[in-house]
Write a protein that holds these residues in place. Sequence first.
Motif, PDB file in Angstrom:
ATOM      1  N   ALA A   1       0.956  -1.322   0.067  1.00 18.29           N
ATOM      2  CA  ALA A   1       0.082   0.063   0.107  1.00 18.29           C
ATOM      3  C   ALA A   1       0.873   1.349   0.007  1.00 18.29           C
ATOM      4  CB  ALA A   1      -0.829  -0.159   1.234  1.00 18.29           C
ATOM      5  N   VAL A   2       1.789   1.251   0.811  1.00 23.34           N
ATOM      6  CA  VAL A   2       2.886   2.494   0.581  1.00 23.34           C
ATOM      7  C   VAL A   2       3.372   2.729  -0.625  1.00 23.34           C
ATOM      8  CG1 VAL A   2       5.094   3.323   1.781  1.00 23.34           C
ATOM      9  CG2 VAL A   2       3.371   2.386   3.116  1.00 23.34           C
ATOM     10  N   ARG A   3       3.792   1.663  -1.283  1.00 20.98           N
ATOM     11  CA  ARG A   3       4.187   1.507  -2.555  1.00 20.98           C
ATOM     12  C   ARG A   3       3.268   2.298  -3.392  1.00 20.98           C
ATOM     13  NH1 ARG A   3       6.713  -3.610  -1.348  1.00 20.98           N
ATOM     14  NH2 ARG A   3       4.832  -4.563  -2.466  1.00 20.98           N
ATOM     15  N   HIS A   4       2.138   1.810  -3.198  1.00 17.98           N
ATOM     16  CA  HIS A   4       1.248   2.507  -4.363  1.00 17.98           C
ATOM     17  C   HIS A   4       1.070   3.791  -4.016  1.00 17.98           C
ATOM     18  CE1 HIS A   4      -1.151  -0.682  -6.413  1.00 17.98           C
ATOM     19  NE2 HIS A   4      -0.890  -1.496  -5.404  1.00 17.98           N
TER      20      HIS A   4
ATOM     21  N   GLN B   1      -1.474  10.772  -5.424  1.00 18.74           N
ATOM     22  CA  GLN B   1      -2.013  10.444  -4.225  1.00 18.74           C
ATOM     23  C   GLN B   1      -1.566  10.940  -2.831  1.00 18.74           C
ATOM     24  OE1 GLN B   1      -4.645   8.167  -3.518  1.00 18.74           O
ATOM     25  NE2 GLN B   1      -4.137   6.185  -3.182  1.00 18.74           N
ATOM     26  N   ALA B   2      -0.501  10.863  -2.630  1.00 23.49           N
ATOM     27  CA  ALA B   2       0.068  11.419  -1.258  1.00 23.49           C
ATOM     28  C   ALA B   2      -0.427  12.601  -0.867  1.00 23.49           C
ATOM     29  CB  ALA B   2       1.566  11.223  -1.055  1.00 23.49           C
ATOM     30  N   ASP B   3      -0.635  13.614  -1.707  1.00 26.11           N
ATOM     31  CA  ASP B   3      -0.914  14.968  -1.262  1.00 26.11           C
ATOM     32  C   ASP B   3      -2.572  14.933  -1.426  1.00 26.11           C
ATOM     33  OD1 ASP B   3       1.657  15.728  -1.172  1.00 26.11           O
ATOM     34  OD2 ASP B   3       1.505  16.425  -3.362  1.00 26.11           O
ATOM     35  N   ALA B   4      -3.502  13.882  -1.672  1.00 25.33           N
ATOM     36  CA  ALA B   4      -4.661  13.872  -1.683  1.00 25.33           C
ATOM     37  C   ALA B   4      -5.224  14.063  -0.167  1.00 25.33           C
ATOM     38  CB  ALA B   4      -5.442  12.683  -2.447  1.00 25.33           C
ATOM     39  N   PRO B   5      -6.609  14.843  -0.011  1.00 26.29           N
ATOM     40  CA  PRO B   5      -7.146  14.756   1.345  1.00 26.29           C
ATOM     41  C   PRO B   5      -7.485  13.435   1.838  1.00 26.29           C
ATOM     42  CG  PRO B   5      -8.218  16.055  -0.467  1.00 26.29           C
ATOM     43  CD  PRO B   5      -7.423  15.264  -1.239  1.00 26.29           C
ATOM     44  N   CYS B   6      -7.925  12.430   0.978  1.00 31.18           N
ATOM     45  CA  CYS B   6      -8.237  11.001   1.352  1.00 31.18           C
ATOM     46  C   CYS B   6      -7.369  10.021   0.694  1.00 31.18           C
ATOM     47  CB  CYS B   6      -9.673  10.823   1.287  1.00 31.18           C
ATOM     48  SG  CYS B   6      -9.921   9.153   1.740  1.00 31.18           S
ATOM     49  N   LEU B   7      -6.859   9.277   1.162  1.00 32.76           N
ATOM     50  CA  LEU B   7      -6.108   8.144   0.431  1.00 32.76           C
ATOM     51  C   LEU B   7      -6.936   6.802   0.152  1.00 32.76           C
ATOM     52  CD1 LEU B   7      -2.699   8.159   2.235  1.00 32.76           C
ATOM     53  CD2 LEU B   7      -3.481   9.366   0.359  1.00 32.76           C
TER      54      LEU B   7
ATOM     55  N   ARG C   1      -3.292   5.496   8.288  1.00 33.75           N
ATOM     56  CA  ARG C   1      -3.567   6.943   8.847  1.00 33.75           C
ATOM     57  C   ARG C   1      -2.652   7.487   9.734  1.00 33.75           C
ATOM     58  NH1 ARG C   1      -4.322   9.723  13.188  1.00 33.75           N
ATOM     59  NH2 ARG C   1      -4.618   7.771  14.231  1.00 33.75           N
ATOM     60  N   GLU C   2      -2.042   6.800  10.605  1.00 37.58           N
ATOM     61  CA  GLU C   2      -0.987   7.144  11.524  1.00 37.58           C
ATOM     62  C   GLU C   2       0.090   7.752  10.713  1.00 37.58           C
ATOM     63  OE1 GLU C   2       0.182   3.940  14.089  1.00 37.58           O
ATOM     64  OE2 GLU C   2      -1.700   3.771  14.918  1.00 37.58           O
ATOM     65  N   ARG C   3       0.551   7.107   9.491  1.00 38.00           N
ATOM     66  CA  ARG C   3       1.861   7.589   8.927  1.00 38.00           C
ATOM     67  C   ARG C   3       1.333   8.940   8.041  1.00 38.00           C
ATOM     68  NH1 ARG C   3       5.929   4.156   5.971  1.00 38.00           N
ATOM     69  NH2 ARG C   3       6.879   5.648   4.345  1.00 38.00           N
ATOM     70  N   TYR C   4       0.405   8.880   7.367  1.00 34.98           N
ATOM     71  CA  TYR C   4       0.039  10.169   6.539  1.00 34.98           C
ATOM     72  C   TYR C   4      -0.993  11.094   7.309  1.00 34.98           C
ATOM     73  CZ  TYR C   4       2.197   7.184   3.152  1.00 34.98           C
ATOM     74  OH  TYR C   4       3.045   6.241   2.301  1.00 34.98           O
ATOM     75  N   ARG C   5      -1.449  10.887   8.356  1.00 33.63           N
ATOM     76  CA  ARG C   5      -2.294  11.969   9.039  1.00 33.63           C
ATOM     77  C   ARG C   5      -3.459  12.347   8.459  1.00 33.63           C
ATOM     78  NH1 ARG C   5      -0.870  10.834  13.669  1.00 33.63           N
ATOM     79  NH2 ARG C   5      -2.139  12.839  14.286  1.00 33.63           N
ATOM     80  N   LYS C   6      -4.153  11.288   7.799  1.00 33.13           N
ATOM     81  CA  LYS C   6      -5.505  11.736   7.023  1.00 33.13           C
ATOM     82  C   LYS C   6      -6.183  10.564   6.742  1.00 33.13           C
ATOM     83  CE  LYS C   6      -2.908  13.042   3.416  1.00 33.13           C
ATOM     84  NZ  LYS C   6      -2.534  13.757   2.204  1.00 33.13           N
ATOM     85  N   PRO C   7      -7.461  10.683   6.496  1.00 36.20           N
ATOM     86  CA  PRO C   7      -8.368   9.246   6.159  1.00 36.20           C
ATOM     87  C   PRO C   7      -7.735   8.441   5.090  1.00 36.20           C
ATOM     88  CG  PRO C   7      -9.653  11.581   6.292  1.00 36.20           C
ATOM     89  CD  PRO C   7      -8.177  12.006   6.065  1.00 36.20           C
TER      90      PRO C   7
ATOM     91  N   GLN D   1      -8.991  10.568  10.324  1.00 34.20           N
ATOM     92  CA  GLN D   1      -8.354  11.269  11.353  1.00 34.20           C
ATOM     93  C   GLN D   1      -9.396  12.073  12.036  1.00 34.20           C
ATOM     94  OE1 GLN D   1      -5.318  11.470  11.438  1.00 34.20           O
ATOM     95  NE2 GLN D   1      -4.495  13.733  11.768  1.00 34.20           N
ATOM     96  N   PRO D   2      -9.245  12.669  13.471  1.00 33.64           N
ATOM     97  CA  PRO D   2     -10.203  13.286  14.105  1.00 33.64           C
ATOM     98  C   PRO D   2     -10.653  14.587  13.321  1.00 33.64           C
ATOM     99  CG  PRO D   2      -8.364  12.390  15.588  1.00 33.64           C
ATOM    100  CD  PRO D   2      -8.038  12.084  14.022  1.00 33.64           C
ATOM    101  N   GLY D   3     -11.773  14.783  13.310  1.00 28.66           N
ATOM    102  CA  GLY D   3     -12.404  15.896  12.725  1.00 28.66           C
ATOM    103  C   GLY D   3     -12.832  15.796  11.228  1.00 28.66           C
TER     104      GLY D   3
END
Length: 600
Positions: free
Chosen positions: A360-363, A370-376, A396-402, A422-424
């Motif tokens: 998944a990280v490779r994807h 993808q990495a800059d998108a609001p949601c992965l 989610r922990e690594r990229y800090r987003k949904p 992610q909270p919020g």
Amino acid sequence: MADGSARPEGYLGVSRSLSGRQWRERPADSETTRRHQLTHGLSEPLARALASRGVSAEQGGDFLNPTLKALFPDPSSFADMDRAAGLLVDALVARRRVAVFADYDVDGASSAAQLVRWFRAMGLEISIYVPDRILEGYGPSPAAFRRLKDEGADLVITVDCGAAAHDALAFAATIELPVVVVDHHLMRPGEIPAVAALVNPNRPDCRSGQGHLAAAGVVFVLLAALNREARQRGLFAAAAEPDIRAWLDLAAMGAICDVTQLSGFNRALASQGLKVMSGWRNPGLKALKDVSKAEGPASVFHVGFLLGPRINAGGRIGRADLGARLLSTDDPEEAAALAAELDELNGSRKTVEQEVQEAAVRHIERASNQADAPCLVVAEDGWHPGVIGIVAGRLRERYRKPVIVIGIDRPGNVGKGSGRSQPGVNLGRAVQAAYEQGLLLSGGGHAMAAGLSVRPDTIPELRAFLCEMMAGECEVAAAEDALEFDALITTRGADRTLWTDFQRLAPFGPGNPEPLFALADARVERPMALRGGHVRCTLVDRTGGRLKAIAWRCEDTDVGRRLLSEGGHIHVAGRLKPDDWQGREGVQLEIEDVADPRQL
């Protein structure tokens, strides 16, 4: 620092750390802090930490010493609790065949085991049915109820599931199979199905105020109601009343592993349950302790990271009923065999999980946008549906987003996905909207987690829809993403005494976060990358102390790379953990985040 909000530039001047978060001091009321100090003899940092968790001066005693006597709710305050107790005691007296239908996770297993043990203490053996995660999906189905009816069940109790199974419950009624539902999942107004009884603190008309309980906590209250009902009928005139306190360890398992808010009565369940668990009298928990090589009194760490994952492994990649059977058995030999099987499955689960996570990280890293998108949203053929939720949480922990991870079954032309948010950011609402737009075969969840089924060729359209829908929330969440600190420490002051002092706030979990400490202007010595992507090092500051530290799964992140580079001073965020290697009774710091003063 002053009470209220942190300085605009952030705690220690950190407005953005290497993980992209702001650092803040956890806000606390100064008067409440002072009263905690005077009333309970606490140090100022500890009293401040207690106040910062929303514990009023009047609540301090119950928080520091949570007891069932002070905090146990009236069972009758739960809608349908008295009705459920009456029906179950009726079944006991009539010697009817009772089956427990349990979810396949720790909460379901520990809920089922409590009921099995209560009925066994009353002289009636009841059966357990756990649906296969892959073949049957989540919750009751018409086929499962038909099977139980054909096998002779006179009454079914669903635990940790059932409140939303309208079609299955309607079918049960047509085949005259009474069902008592014991659940804790959210319900919408007007969605109360017609069943024999439905006990759920989150049903709209329940007035118990216990909506944060796991199913295992609701079942524990049901046990009290069962004892009361049986007592009123005179069933204990010639037989001993079951001491439900012996099963507090099971209630604690559900509360901790289901990541429920550990406040009020639920905090008492977890706290007292860990004390009971420390006696290791449940053969299944004792066997799990042995195979996991756990040491010392039971703790949230034991439950959440050693015992719980092994129980869950059965539902994820093995036989779904293994956990419930393990927690229900009184046979040490059977318990040892089941624990060994679960331990082996857990090892396989970790291997599968690691493979999926790396893919998944490779994807994500390869995709240009993808990495800059609001949601992965990441998908691949053959990813095991039993681990995609764990992987989504890690990402989610690594990229800090949904993050939504989808495993595609090409022969079936379907993708099964699991998401963590992610909270919020309300992921469940976005998934529900995607379903209503026709982008999903099924989908639902809550703010922080969701599940879905999708046609593989629709995934790009789904990704675009979710990113557009959650963009605003994600932008706000990213701006507010922060770590909140309880105290500033030094390498010389970070010792076993400090750790022991703050353990008075345990057990930790949602609503009562584990204390987070900051270490300023530290120098890294002897950094070492470990197998699994962890980084170990020693931290040194101006006080001359030396503090062992470790950062988990971070070698290929900015935090890991900064620790391994060794040069210059850094600010470090982390949690103190006991370090008892070779009897030293010291502490080490589990690093959560790093900030480089040169980049502030």
